[in-house]
Design a protein around this motif. Structure first.
Motif, mmCIF file in Angstrom:
data_model
loop_
_atom_site.group_PDB
_atom_site.id
_atom_site.type_symbol
_atom_site.label_atom_id
_atom_site.label_comp_id
_atom_site.label_asym_id
_atom_site.label_seq_id
_atom_site.Cartn_x
_atom_site.Cartn_y
_atom_site.Cartn_z
ATOM 1 N N ALA A 239 40.204 -18.731 11.416
ATOM 2 C CA ALA A 239 41.558 -18.182 11.559
ATOM 3 C C ALA A 239 41.849 -17.174 10.458
ATOM 4 O O ALA A 239 42.414 -16.101 10.711
ATOM 5 N N LYS A 240 41.456 -17.505 9.223
ATOM 6 C CA LYS A 240 41.661 -16.578 8.109
ATOM 7 C C LYS A 240 40.834 -15.310 8.294
ATOM 8 O O LYS A 240 41.284 -14.205 7.982
ATOM 9 N N ALA A 241 39.619 -15.468 8.836
ATOM 10 C CA ALA A 241 38.731 -14.326 9.058
ATOM 11 C C ALA A 241 39.281 -13.358 10.100
ATOM 12 O O ALA A 241 38.852 -12.212 10.182
ATOM 13 N N SER A 242 40.233 -13.830 10.901
ATOM 14 C CA SER A 242 40.839 -12.934 11.896
ATOM 15 C C SER A 242 41.576 -11.789 11.229
ATOM 16 O O SER A 242 41.817 -10.749 11.844
ATOM 17 N N GLY A 243 41.960 -12.002 9.964
ATOM 18 C CA GLY A 243 42.663 -10.953 9.235
ATOM 19 C C GLY A 243 44.132 -10.842 9.593
ATOM 20 O O GLY A 243 44.822 -9.939 9.116
ATOM 21 N N ASN A 244 44.612 -11.764 10.420
ATOM 22 C CA ASN A 244 46.013 -11.721 10.845
ATOM 23 C C ASN A 244 46.739 -12.941 10.279
ATOM 24 O O ASN A 244 46.495 -14.065 10.719
ATOM 25 N N PRO A 245 47.625 -12.747 9.298
ATOM 26 C CA PRO A 245 48.289 -13.891 8.662
ATOM 27 C C PRO A 245 49.160 -14.696 9.613
ATOM 28 O O PRO A 245 49.339 -15.905 9.428
ATOM 29 N N TYR A 246 49.711 -14.052 10.642
ATOM 30 C CA TYR A 246 50.535 -14.777 11.612
ATOM 31 C C TYR A 246 49.662 -15.720 12.438
ATOM 32 O O TYR A 246 50.042 -16.851 12.741
ATOM 33 N N LEU A 247 48.494 -15.243 12.806
ATOM 34 C CA LEU A 247 47.570 -16.075 13.567
ATOM 35 C C LEU A 247 47.062 -17.229 12.709
ATOM 36 O O LEU A 247 46.977 -18.367 13.174
ATOM 37 N N GLU A 248 46.769 -16.943 11.447
ATOM 38 C CA GLU A 248 46.312 -17.996 10.530
ATOM 39 C C GLU A 248 47.389 -19.070 10.383
ATOM 40 O O GLU A 248 47.096 -20.273 10.407
ATOM 41 N N SER A 249 48.637 -18.644 10.251
ATOM 42 C CA SER A 249 49.743 -19.587 10.137
ATOM 43 C C SER A 249 49.882 -20.433 11.407
ATOM 44 O O SER A 249 50.143 -21.645 11.341
ATOM 45 N N ALA A 250 49.673 -19.805 12.555
ATOM 46 C CA ALA A 250 49.768 -20.523 13.833
ATOM 47 C C ALA A 250 48.689 -21.603 13.931
ATOM 48 O O ALA A 250 48.951 -22.718 14.388
ATOM 49 N N VAL A 251 47.477 -21.289 13.485
ATOM 50 C CA VAL A 251 46.385 -22.261 13.541
ATOM 51 C C VAL A 251 46.657 -23.418 12.586
ATOM 52 O O VAL A 251 46.384 -24.581 12.905
ATOM 53 N N ARG A 252 47.213 -23.123 11.422
ATOM 54 C CA ARG A 252 47.597 -24.196 10.490
ATOM 55 C C ARG A 252 48.617 -25.122 11.151
ATOM 56 O O ARG A 252 48.529 -26.343 11.040
ATOM 57 N N GLN A 253 49.582 -24.538 11.827
ATOM 58 C CA GLN A 253 50.604 -25.328 12.516
ATOM 59 C C GLN A 253 49.972 -26.202 13.600
ATOM 60 O O GLN A 253 50.300 -27.382 13.734
ATOM 61 N N ILE A 254 49.075 -25.608 14.366
ATOM 62 C CA ILE A 254 48.398 -26.342 15.438
ATOM 63 C C ILE A 254 47.586 -27.504 14.874
ATOM 64 O O ILE A 254 47.662 -28.633 15.365
ATOM 65 N N ARG A 255 46.818 -27.232 13.828
ATOM 66 C CA ARG A 255 45.968 -28.280 13.259
ATOM 67 C C ARG A 255 46.803 -29.404 12.652
ATOM 68 O O ARG A 255 46.409 -30.569 12.689
ATOM 69 N N THR A 256 47.951 -29.076 12.106
ATOM 70 C CA THR A 256 48.831 -30.106 11.570
ATOM 71 C C THR A 256 49.293 -31.042 12.682
ATOM 72 O O THR A 256 49.438 -32.256 12.474
ATOM 73 N N LYS A 257 49.495 -30.494 13.872
ATOM 74 C CA LYS A 257 49.946 -31.295 15.010
ATOM 75 C C LYS A 257 48.820 -32.142 15.612
ATOM 76 O O LYS A 257 49.024 -33.291 15.997
ATOM 77 N N ILE A 258 47.617 -31.562 15.718
ATOM 78 C CA ILE A 258 46.553 -32.249 16.458
ATOM 79 C C ILE A 258 45.621 -33.080 15.579
ATOM 80 O O ILE A 258 44.911 -33.951 16.091
ATOM 81 N N ASN A 259 45.620 -32.831 14.266
ATOM 82 C CA ASN A 259 44.692 -33.569 13.414
ATOM 83 C C ASN A 259 44.855 -35.086 13.484
ATOM 84 O O ASN A 259 43.856 -35.814 13.497
ATOM 85 N N PRO A 260 46.098 -35.606 13.532
ATOM 86 C CA PRO A 260 46.217 -37.063 13.650
ATOM 87 C C PRO A 260 45.519 -37.597 14.903
ATOM 88 O O PRO A 260 44.970 -38.711 14.881
ATOM 89 N N ALA A 261 45.530 -36.821 15.992
ATOM 90 C CA ALA A 261 44.830 -37.244 17.216
ATOM 91 C C ALA A 261 43.319 -37.117 17.034
ATOM 92 O O ALA A 261 42.551 -38.001 17.451
ATOM 93 N N LEU A 262 42.873 -36.039 16.403
ATOM 94 C CA LEU A 262 41.439 -35.856 16.172
ATOM 95 C C LEU A 262 40.892 -36.929 15.232
ATOM 96 O O LEU A 262 39.724 -37.326 15.341
ATOM 97 N N ASP A 263 41.734 -37.399 14.311
ATOM 98 C CA ASP A 263 41.291 -38.448 13.397
ATOM 99 C C ASP A 263 41.041 -39.774 14.097
ATOM 100 O O ASP A 263 40.454 -40.693 13.522
ATOM 101 N N LEU A 264 41.499 -39.884 15.329
ATOM 102 C CA LEU A 264 41.259 -41.093 16.119
ATOM 103 C C LEU A 264 39.883 -41.083 16.793
ATOM 104 O O LEU A 264 39.458 -42.085 17.359
ATOM 105 N N MET A 265 39.208 -39.944 16.751
ATOM 106 C CA MET A 265 37.918 -39.826 17.417
ATOM 107 C C MET A 265 36.860 -40.686 16.729
ATOM 108 O O MET A 265 36.926 -40.918 15.520
ATOM 109 N N PRO A 266 35.881 -41.186 17.486
ATOM 110 C CA PRO A 266 34.806 -41.990 16.890
ATOM 111 C C PRO A 266 33.962 -41.153 15.936
ATOM 112 O O PRO A 266 33.976 -39.916 16.000
ATOM 113 N N TYR A 267 33.249 -41.826 15.062
ATOM 114 C CA TYR A 267 32.378 -41.137 14.115
ATOM 115 C C TYR A 267 31.019 -41.815 14.132
ATOM 116 O O TYR A 267 30.865 -42.946 13.688
#
Length: 248
Positions: A163-191
């Protein structure tokens, strides 16, 4: 006279300073920017960082402690420490995620739009240093001593670096927001080894597309990866009987 039906104003919602502090700290913890057993700065230091009173900081920390994200320890080596999110995720987040599943579906939808386009731009703009970072994350993720918590952290770093490599700070911010929302669900995945191997394969595929500076392939590969992740989360949450024997 203005027609109010043409506007979509939001009602005023005053946010307490302690909530503002709690949200920033929680985001950093969920995005693995602060890891398990990392020690937070003292209340006095946090008060200086946020330009707030120690009472306000203490209130924010209490809210994080109630969520099981931090722990206050006493003694010579005391302080406030980050707790391992993935180890406790199944106790804390599963019911919350299921309760807000409609909202999570909107986040998945948003992600399928944002991250593939970020990969498209990153393929054109990514630096050699960023490519090396991505490769190092993949290598670390398959090391025998890679813990569940560090594995999840590397996954977040991989996606945020793109996201940072995209060079677009708005897009990077959007991905941070998305990951904040979905990470708790991803943390439920098996390992386990199968998960690690699969993760290595899809991340390597994305990396190769970025190395080739192929925008279309980078976008398509990322889109496929995201769709698979969404399906895996859904299956994990609606089929709890499949969880048996998958955890390590």
């Amino acid at each position: 006279m203005l027609n109010q039906q043409t506007f979509q104003f939001e009602k005023v919602s005053a946010i307490k300073v302690s909530e503002f502090i709690r949200e920033q700290l929680e985001e950093a913890i969920i995005l693995k920017e602060m890891l398990s057993e990392d020690q937070l700065p003292s209340e006095r230091e946090l008060a200086e960082i946020f330009n707030a009173s120690r009472i306000t900081v203490r209130e924010a920390l209490s809210a994080l402690e109630a969520k099981g994200l931090i722990e206050k320890r006493v003694g010579a080596k005391g302080g406030t420490f980050i707790l391992p999110i993935t180890a406790n995720a199944h106790k804390r987040t599963k019911e919350e995620i299921m309760r807000d599943w409609d909202q999570m579906l909107h986040v998945f939808e948003y992600r399928t739009i944002v991250e593939p386009e970020g990969a498209f731009l990153a393929a054109e703009r990514i630096t050699a240093g960023e490519l090396e970072l991505l490769e190092s994350y993949i290598v670390q993720s398959v090391q025998p001593d890679c813990s569940r918590e560090w594995f999840r952290a590397l996954d977040v770093k991989f996606h945020l670096t793109i996201a940072k490599a995209s060079g677009n700070p708005y897009l990077e911010s959007a991905v941070r927001q998305i990951r904040t929302k979905i990470n708790p669900a991803l943390d439920l995945m098996p390992y386990n080894e199968q998960v690690r191997s699969l993760n290595q394969g899809v991340h390597t595929e994305i990396l190769e597309a970025l190395k080739a500076h192929d925008p279309a392939r980078s976008r398509d590969t990322m889109k496929k990866h995201i769709a698979f992740s969404a399906d895996a989360i859904y299956s994990r949450l609606v089929s709890p009987e499949q969880q048996e024997g998958n955890e390590q």
